[in-house]
Design an enzyme around this catalytic site. Structure first.
Site, PDB file in Angstrom:
ATOM      1  N   HIS A 157     -23.625  -5.578   0.857  1.00 48.63           N
ATOM      2  CA  HIS A 157     -21.726  -5.960   0.315  1.00 48.63           C
ATOM      3  C   HIS A 157     -21.163  -7.582   1.235  1.00 48.63           C
ATOM      4  CE1 HIS A 157     -19.382  -1.967  -0.251  1.00 48.63           C
ATOM      5  NE2 HIS A 157     -20.718  -1.606   0.078  1.00 48.63           N
ATOM      6  N   GLU A 207     -17.428  -9.098  -3.853  1.00 52.26           N
ATOM      7  CA  GLU A 207     -18.651  -9.834  -3.041  1.00 52.26           C
ATOM      8  C   GLU A 207     -19.935  -9.762  -4.498  1.00 52.26           C
ATOM      9  OE1 GLU A 207     -18.552  -6.019  -0.747  1.00 52.26           O
ATOM     10  OE2 GLU A 207     -16.982  -6.652   0.069  1.00 52.26           O
ATOM     11  N   HIS A 209     -17.672  -3.849  -3.838  1.00 56.45           N
ATOM     12  CA  HIS A 209     -16.391  -3.930  -4.165  1.00 56.45           C
ATOM     13  C   HIS A 209     -16.541  -5.355  -4.613  1.00 56.45           C
ATOM     14  CE1 HIS A 209     -15.895  -2.682   0.523  1.00 56.45           C
ATOM     15  NE2 HIS A 209     -15.203  -1.664  -0.852  1.00 56.45           N
ATOM     16  N   GLU A 248     -24.687  -6.169   4.918  1.00 53.88           N
ATOM     17  CA  GLU A 248     -23.003  -6.899   5.022  1.00 53.88           C
ATOM     18  C   GLU A 248     -23.539  -8.350   5.287  1.00 53.88           C
ATOM     19  OE1 GLU A 248     -19.987  -6.787   4.189  1.00 53.88           O
ATOM     20  OE2 GLU A 248     -19.795  -4.205   4.727  1.00 53.88           O
TER      21      GLU A 248
HETATM   22  C1  BZS Z   1     -17.240  -4.462   3.695  1.00 51.51           C
HETATM   23  C2  BZS Z   1     -17.066  -3.973   5.117  1.00 51.51           C
HETATM   24  C3  BZS Z   1     -17.358  -2.425   4.720  1.00 51.51           C
HETATM   25  C4  BZS Z   1     -15.585  -2.072   4.541  1.00 51.51           C
HETATM   26  C5  BZS Z   1     -17.978  -2.096   6.555  1.00 51.51           C
HETATM   27  C6  BZS Z   1     -18.018  -0.555   6.338  1.00 51.51           C
HETATM   28  C7  BZS Z   1     -19.324  -0.044   6.076  1.00 51.51           C
HETATM   29  C8  BZS Z   1     -16.825   0.299   7.352  1.00 51.51           C
HETATM   30  C9  BZS Z   1     -19.385   0.969   5.353  1.00 51.51           C
HETATM   31  C10 BZS Z   1     -17.959   1.159   7.136  1.00 51.51           C
HETATM   32  C11 BZS Z   1     -18.737   1.975   6.534  1.00 51.51           C
HETATM   33  O1  BZS Z   1     -16.167  -3.948   2.693  1.00 51.51           O
HETATM   34  O2  BZS Z   1     -18.190  -4.787   2.632  1.00 51.51           O
HETATM   35  O3  BZS Z   1     -14.899  -1.939   4.794  1.00 51.51           O
HETATM   36  O4  BZS Z   1     -16.119  -1.383   3.562  1.00 51.51           O
HETATM   37 ZN    ZN Z   2     -17.971  -4.558   0.564  1.00 55.06          ZN
END
Ligand code: BZS
Ligand code: ZN
Length: 425
Positions: A292, A167, A164, A362
């Site tokens: 992330h 990030e 992303h 995260e």
């Molecule tokens: C982000 C949050 C991340 C997303 C959360 C997530 C990770 C959801 C793995 C599902 C699986 O944006 O960093 O929403 O992509």
């Molecule tokens: Zn992300």
């Protein structure tokens, strides 16, 4: 990354916001696309959070019975209609500011230079190559750490950052990890040196360089998340909704203007294709970790459904490893759908198709002690957070490397059923 003064950036931002209202400005970027809203929702459980995610809002933080999210003007309208919205406010240019004292972050060219330096100074240990090219033609840099000419002869962990765009801390984490492992190997660190004699480390610090560059391109911060695919009406595919296992399920948008747009088909994007191709052709990869930001979580499959991983021992390995690593970084370990349903992410695919033990971290948010998230600090937390975030995440990375020969050891070698290993305390 940038070394413009805060005032200059502030002025640039104000100018670009003002331009959005002029005819010329509108052509470039409409106000509804440039104004982000910070939203707070009543959402006490994963079902309510999934409803919020389905509105198209990106959920950035979960605090007690609330979730905080970001969205455009259109998302705000949907949020208001949903009845779940508690409060919202537009992000001001000041919140998006990226001051000069944050110049330690690396833009694409700076990252490239660092990786080139690392490889040039350490032949026989570090190799710089590429897993492919981004949509705009940037190399997706790959660092391979291997003391064997044949990196595929040894078990490996594949670390990634920067899926992303905004990030940026996740890119720094991956870059620093590569530098740290090399330094420690050379200074005969009693853990790292033997480890690198038996393991291969793969690191792609920036999976989405086009998005990351765009995010910092005009002396301002754009809060950009996706890649830079031109969808006709809007830009960008969410790379963490584009992987091909359960692609097209919940928590991913069909609308190109949305921040969680899944793309026209699974693996429609060169960046996700490159990751797929790399993992498909490296069967020595036993663990994947994708960094992330920013909710201080350790997540594991499934993201696309509430049910646990069906194979009990696989579920227990993920859970045990996540809980163990959480002791070092203090993050919350959980199945990712506990947060909200999201389909097409990296880890569901890597585990679902290849059976690879897969985690999403995260990393740290910019959070004040009273648990009030500062949205500006969330994605742009300041360079002071790079070092402490990295430090607390070294041990989890080493742990994954140590167990990459056989991750199932973590559930076999415990004295109490699926408990913690005594030797890590
Ligand atoms: C982000 C949050 C991340 C997303 C959360 C997530 C990770 C959801 C793995 C599902 C699986 O944006 O960093 O929403 O992509
Ligand atoms: Zn992300």
């Amino acid at each position: 990354m940038k070394s413009l003064s805060a005032i200059t950036i502030g002025l640039l931002l104000l100018t670009s916001f003002a331009n959005a209202n002029t005819a010329a400005g509108k052509q470039q970027i409409s106000k509804s696309k440039s104004t982000y809203h910070w939203m707070k929702f009543n959402a006490a459980d994963k079902y309510a959070r999934s409803k919020v995610a389905d509105l198209g809002v990106t959920i950035e933080a979960v605090v007690e019975d609330y979730v905080m999210g970001l969205g455009t003007e259109d998302d705000l309208k949907a949020a208001k209609a949903s009845g779940l919205l508690e409060t919202s406010f537009p992000l001001t240019p000041k919140m998006l500011d990226f001051p000069a004292y944050d110049s330690n972050f690396h833009n694409y060219d700076e990252l490239t230079t660092e990786l080139e330096k690392l490889a040039a100074a350490n032949p026989g240990l570090v190799r710089l190559s590429s897993i492919g090219k981004s949509l705009e033609g940037r190399e997706l840099h790959l660092i391979t750490l291997s003391t064997d000419g044949d990196d595929m002869s040894r078990p490996a962990v594949f670390f990634m950052g920067g899926h992303h765009a905004r990030e940026h801390l996740s890119v720094e984490m991956a870059l620093k990890l590569s530098q740290y492992l090399v330094q420690q190997y050379k200074s005969d660190n009693p853990r790292v040196t033997p480890l690198l004699a038996n393991r291969t480390v793969y690191i792609v610090p920036l999976v989405n360089p086009d998005g990351a560059e765009f995010d910092v391109s005009a002396g301002d911060y754009k809060l950009w998340r996706k890649n830079r695919r031109n969808n006709g009406s809007a830009y960008g595919v969410d790379l963490n909704r584009n992987y091909g296992f359960g692609w097209g399920g919940g928590g991913a948008s069909t609308s190109p203007s949305n921040d969680t747009y899944r793309g026209p088909s699974a693996f429609s994007e060169p960046e996700t294709q490159a990751v797929k191709q790399f993992i498909d052709t490296h069967d020595n990869i036993n663990i994947v970790l994708t960094y992330h930001t920013f909710s201080a979580l350790i997540l594991y499959p499934w993201g696309q459904k509430y049910e646990h991983i069906e194979t009990e021992k696989d579920y227990m390995v993920h859970k045990t490893m996540a809980e163990t690593m959480a002791r070092w970084n203090g993050y919350t370990p959980q199945q990712s759908s506990e947060l909200y349903i999201a389909s097409g992410d990296t880890t569901d695919w890597a585990y679902g198709v290849h059976g690879i033990i897969s985690f999403t971290f995260e990393l740290d948010p910019g959070m004040s002690p009273d648990k009030n998230f500062d949205p500006g600090k969330g994605f742009y937390p300041g360079q002071k957070l790079i070092e402490p975030t990295f430090r607390k995440n070294v041990e989890p990375a080493l742990y994954l490397l140590e167990h990459s020969d056989n991750p199932y050891r973590v559930i076999e070698s415990t004295s109490t059923a699926y408990g913690f290993r005594a030797d890590i305390l």
